[in-house]
Design a protein around this motif. Structure first.
Motif, short mmCIF file in Angstrom:
data_model
loop_
_atom_site.label_atom_id
_atom_site.label_comp_id
_atom_site.label_asym_id
_atom_site.label_seq_id
_atom_site.Cartn_x
_atom_site.Cartn_y
_atom_site.Cartn_z
N ARG A 4 33.02 51.37 45.36
CA ARG A 4 33.05 49.97 44.91
C ARG A 4 33.96 49.15 45.81
O ARG A 4 34.89 49.67 46.45
N ASP A 5 33.73 47.85 45.82
CA ASP A 5 34.59 46.95 46.55
C ASP A 5 36.01 47.03 45.99
O ASP A 5 36.22 47.03 44.77
N LEU A 6 37.00 47.13 46.86
CA LEU A 6 38.38 47.34 46.42
C LEU A 6 38.92 46.15 45.62
O LEU A 6 39.70 46.33 44.69
N TYR A 7 38.54 44.95 45.99
CA TYR A 7 38.97 43.79 45.24
C TYR A 7 38.36 43.82 43.83
O TYR A 7 39.00 43.44 42.83
N GLU A 8 37.13 44.30 43.76
CA GLU A 8 36.45 44.42 42.47
C GLU A 8 37.14 45.48 41.61
O GLU A 8 37.28 45.33 40.39
N VAL A 9 37.59 46.57 42.25
CA VAL A 9 38.28 47.64 41.52
C VAL A 9 39.52 47.09 40.82
O VAL A 9 39.79 47.38 39.65
N LEU A 10 40.31 46.29 41.56
CA LEU A 10 41.53 45.73 40.97
C LEU A 10 41.26 44.52 40.10
O LEU A 10 42.13 44.09 39.33
N GLY A 11 40.07 43.91 40.25
CA GLY A 11 39.75 42.74 39.45
C GLY A 11 40.44 41.49 39.95
O GLY A 11 40.85 40.64 39.14
N VAL A 12 40.59 41.34 41.29
CA VAL A 12 41.26 40.17 41.86
C VAL A 12 40.35 39.52 42.90
O VAL A 12 39.38 40.13 43.38
N ASN A 13 40.67 38.27 43.23
CA ASN A 13 39.93 37.57 44.28
C ASN A 13 40.35 38.09 45.66
O ASN A 13 41.40 38.69 45.82
N ARG A 14 39.52 37.79 46.66
CA ARG A 14 39.80 38.30 48.00
C ARG A 14 41.02 37.62 48.63
O ARG A 14 41.59 38.16 49.58
N ASP A 15 41.40 36.47 48.11
CA ASP A 15 42.59 35.81 48.63
C ASP A 15 43.81 36.06 47.75
O ASP A 15 44.82 35.34 47.84
N ALA A 16 43.77 37.09 46.89
CA ALA A 16 44.87 37.38 45.96
C ALA A 16 46.13 37.76 46.72
O ALA A 16 46.08 38.41 47.77
#
Length: 374
Positions: A4-16
């Motif tokens: 899975r996309d790592l940003y999706e794993v953490l539940g954050v936006n790509r600019d987090a």
């Protein structure tokens, strides 16, 4: 199976930001940690997935490689990334470790600084001192800075050295499985320093035992069991921590005449048979000196006379309590034959008209007769 996309794993936006990712990771770690989900393979996999995502995205080089090339950019076999390694993950996980297990997490270099323990001293005073207030001098055990080493604990002419185990941080990391634990350094016990040549006066403690003299001001009206706080006079702190407090607990000695009940005083006053029957004036003691009260004729034993304002002033409101005088009619002892004869004569006269002279005894006897006749 594709990752899975790592940003999706953490539940954050790509600019987090890194702080936002840290908060997200903490939340996931608390939810899926294996110790909270024993024998749950799905939770374990989610925890590992979140851990991997956090490790990569909080490393600037790895994050840049991931943003450009995806998972291939951080694949060790492809030579991607560089990195922060395990320490970055441990910093974040150290914070949540305390939340999960109830311990203290925290950042690096945090030494064990503790407040000193509180001390208690039992001080016995008289009732008069409690009523009027007093100043007492007490001696308490104390620990003071060693004069020879000036508190360093090292032999004069030498200095403590930085602990080689923790590098002066006072804490070390212990690897346990896939995470690390931060704990007090076992070598220096959290001080970050090692004393190779201890001071001979204090044995390396930096403190010596002394007897300390302290003036204690006792406020008027203080009661048994109350405590007086003296800030900073307890045991010294550890590693520069603040000293504890001294609590002086008041114990009031038993008084030969008065008994205290809050702000009121009580005392028993024996009076003669004649005074009780005919009345008269008697002298009674108070904390302020003697006082006179009038005993009316036909006073019965256990009668209570109240002297307002002759008790103890309240320690907070300063309103005075009362003195309660409990009258006790004393039976004559060691009578002469003449006294016995007169008392028998008196008893014959009183018995002939008991309803008038002894109304309580007559009433009681009537109740007893009714009880047995019923």
């Amino acid at each position: 199976m594709a990752k899975r996309d790592l940003y999706e794993v953490l539940g954050v936006n790509r600019d987090a930001s890194e702080d936002e990712m840290k908060k997200a990771y903490r939340k996931l770690a608390m939810k899926y940690h294996p110790d909270r989900n024993p024998d749950n393979k799905e939770a374990e996999e989610k925890f590992k997935e979140a851990k991997e995502a956090y490790e990569i995205l909080t490393d600037a080089n790895k994050r840049a490689a991931y943003d450009r090339y995806g998972h291939e950019g951080v694949n060790p076999q492809m030579g991607g990334g560089g990195g922060q390694g395990f320490d970055g993950f441990a910093d974040a996980f150290g914070d949540i470790f305390g939340d999960i297990f109830g311990g203290g997490g925290g950042g690096r270099g945090r030494s064990n600084v503790y407040r000193g323990a509180d001390l208690r001293y039992n001080l016995e005073i008289s009732l008069e001192e409690a009523a009027r207030g007093a100043e007492k001098t007490i001696r308490i055990p104390a620990q003071e800075e060693c004069g020879a080493c000036h508190g360093s604990g090292a032999k004069p002419g030498t200095q403590p050295k930085t602990c080689p185990t923790c590098g002066g941080a006072g804490q070390v990391r212990i690897q346990q499985g896939f995470f690390s634990i931060q704990q007090t350094c076992p070598k220096c016990h959290g001080s970050g320093r090692i004393i190779t040549e201890p001071c001979t006066t204090c044995g390396g403690a930096g403190r010596v035992k002394r007897q300390k003299t302290l003036e204690v001001k006792i406020p008027a009206g203080i009661d048994d069991g109350m405590r007086l706080r003296h800030g900073g006079h307890g045991e010294p702190g550890v590693n520069g921590g603040p000293a504890g407090d001294l609590y002086v607990e008041i114990r009031i000695k038993q008084h030969p005449v008065f008994q205290r009940d809050g702000d009121d005083l009580h005392c028993e006053m024996p009076i003669s048979f004649t005074t009780a029957a005919l009345g008269g004036e008697i002298e009674i003691p108070t904390l302020d000196g003697a006082a006179n009260i009038r005993i009316p004729a036909e006073t019965q034993s256990a009668k209570v006379f109240r002297l307002r304002g002759k008790g103890i002033r309240n320690v907070r409101t300063h309103a005075p309590g009362d003195l309660m005088v409990h009258v006790v009619v004393e039976t004559p002892v060691k009578l002469t034959e003449r006294q016995k004869e007169l008392l028998r004569e008196f008893d014959d006269i009183a018995s002939s008209n008991a309803e008038r002279h002894n109304p309580k005894a007559k009433s009681w006897m009537d109740k007893v007769k009714d009880f047995f006749s019923g």
